[in-house]
Design a protein around this motif. Structure first.
Motif, short mmCIF file in Angstrom:
data_model
loop_
_atom_site.label_atom_id
_atom_site.label_comp_id
_atom_site.label_asym_id
_atom_site.label_seq_id
_atom_site.Cartn_x
_atom_site.Cartn_y
_atom_site.Cartn_z
N GLU A 39 0.85 -1.18 0.00
CA GLU A 39 0.00 0.00 0.00
C GLU A 39 0.90 1.23 0.00
N ILE A 40 0.64 2.12 -0.92
CA ILE A 40 1.48 3.31 -1.08
C ILE A 40 0.92 4.43 -0.21
N LEU A 41 1.78 4.99 0.65
CA LEU A 41 1.40 6.12 1.49
C LEU A 41 1.92 7.40 0.87
N LEU A 42 1.06 8.41 0.83
CA LEU A 42 1.41 9.69 0.23
C LEU A 42 1.48 10.78 1.30
N THR A 43 2.36 11.74 1.10
CA THR A 43 2.42 12.90 1.98
C THR A 43 1.24 13.82 1.66
N ARG A 44 1.08 14.85 2.48
CA ARG A 44 0.02 15.83 2.22
C ARG A 44 0.25 16.53 0.89
N GLU A 45 1.50 16.88 0.62
CA GLU A 45 1.83 17.58 -0.63
C GLU A 45 1.57 16.68 -1.85
N GLU A 46 1.99 15.42 -1.76
CA GLU A 46 1.76 14.49 -2.88
C GLU A 46 0.27 14.28 -3.12
N THR A 47 -0.48 14.19 -2.04
CA THR A 47 -1.93 13.98 -2.16
C THR A 47 -2.60 15.21 -2.79
N ALA A 48 -2.23 16.39 -2.31
CA ALA A 48 -2.80 17.62 -2.86
C ALA A 48 -2.46 17.76 -4.34
N ASN A 49 -1.22 17.45 -4.70
CA ASN A 49 -0.83 17.51 -6.12
C ASN A 49 -1.60 16.50 -6.95
N MET A 50 -1.78 15.30 -6.42
CA MET A 50 -2.50 14.26 -7.15
C MET A 50 -3.95 14.69 -7.44
N LEU A 55 -3.41 22.65 -0.11
CA LEU A 55 -3.29 21.97 1.18
C LEU A 55 -4.45 22.33 2.10
N VAL A 56 -4.96 23.54 1.98
CA VAL A 56 -6.11 23.96 2.79
C VAL A 56 -7.35 23.13 2.43
N THR A 57 -7.58 22.93 1.14
CA THR A 57 -8.71 22.12 0.69
C THR A 57 -8.54 20.67 1.13
N LEU A 58 -7.32 20.16 1.04
CA LEU A 58 -7.05 18.80 1.50
C LEU A 58 -7.35 18.67 2.99
N TRP A 59 -6.94 19.67 3.77
CA TRP A 59 -7.23 19.66 5.20
C TRP A 59 -8.74 19.62 5.45
N LYS A 60 -9.49 20.42 4.67
CA LYS A 60 -10.96 20.46 4.82
C LYS A 60 -11.56 19.10 4.47
N TYR A 61 -11.13 18.49 3.37
CA TYR A 61 -11.62 17.16 2.98
C TYR A 61 -11.31 16.13 4.06
N THR A 62 -10.13 16.24 4.66
CA THR A 62 -9.74 15.30 5.71
C THR A 62 -10.61 15.52 6.94
N LYS A 63 -10.79 16.77 7.33
CA LYS A 63 -11.60 17.12 8.50
C LYS A 63 -13.05 16.68 8.32
N ASP A 64 -13.58 16.82 7.10
CA ASP A 64 -14.97 16.46 6.80
C ASP A 64 -15.15 14.95 6.58
N GLY A 65 -14.05 14.20 6.58
CA GLY A 65 -14.14 12.75 6.40
C GLY A 65 -14.26 12.30 4.96
N VAL A 66 -14.05 13.19 4.03
CA VAL A 66 -14.11 12.84 2.61
C VAL A 66 -12.93 11.95 2.24
N ILE A 67 -11.77 12.29 2.80
CA ILE A 67 -10.54 11.54 2.54
C ILE A 67 -9.94 11.13 3.89
N PRO A 68 -9.81 9.83 4.14
CA PRO A 68 -9.22 9.40 5.41
C PRO A 68 -7.71 9.65 5.44
N ALA A 69 -7.22 10.07 6.60
CA ALA A 69 -5.80 10.32 6.79
C ALA A 69 -5.29 9.47 7.95
#
Length: 95
Positions: A39-50, A55-69
């Motif tokens: 299983e490939i683990l990605l950093t916050r930066e890699e995930t946001a780029n993908m 990074l702010v939007t990624l944080w919001k998606y993580t906080k809202d449970g859209v994307i598990p971290a």
């Protein structure tokens, strides 16, 4: 590229096909287990780029449970397979 040809003689399909099927099942089972282990683990930066988001939007998606971290020590990581699944779910249109 070298082309290889396999020629089988003196074998009927009732003997040969089950052997091929058994070997194919073994290969698929090994591949399935291999994929789980890698299983490939990605950093916050890699995930946001993908996802082409900030990074702010990624944080919001993580906080809202859209994307598990996953927190590993002080670092946050995302599973690539879960990112792809979340992306598919975000792009589905409701009828």
């Amino acid at each position: 590229m070298v082309k290889q040809i396999l020629q089988i003689e003196n074998t009927n399909s009732s003997e040969f096909i089950p052997q091929i099927m058994n070997q194919l099942r073994l290969v698929l089972k090994e591949n399935k287990n291999h994929n789980k282990e890698e299983e490939i683990l990605l950093t916050r930066e890699e995930t946001a780029n993908m996802l082409s988001i900030s990074l702010v939007t990624l944080w919001k998606y993580t906080k809202d449970g859209v994307i598990p971290a996953y927190r590993i020590g002080s670092k946050v990581r995302y599973k690539r397979s879960e990112i792809l699944l979340a992306l598919k779910q975000m792009n589905q249109f409701e009828d």
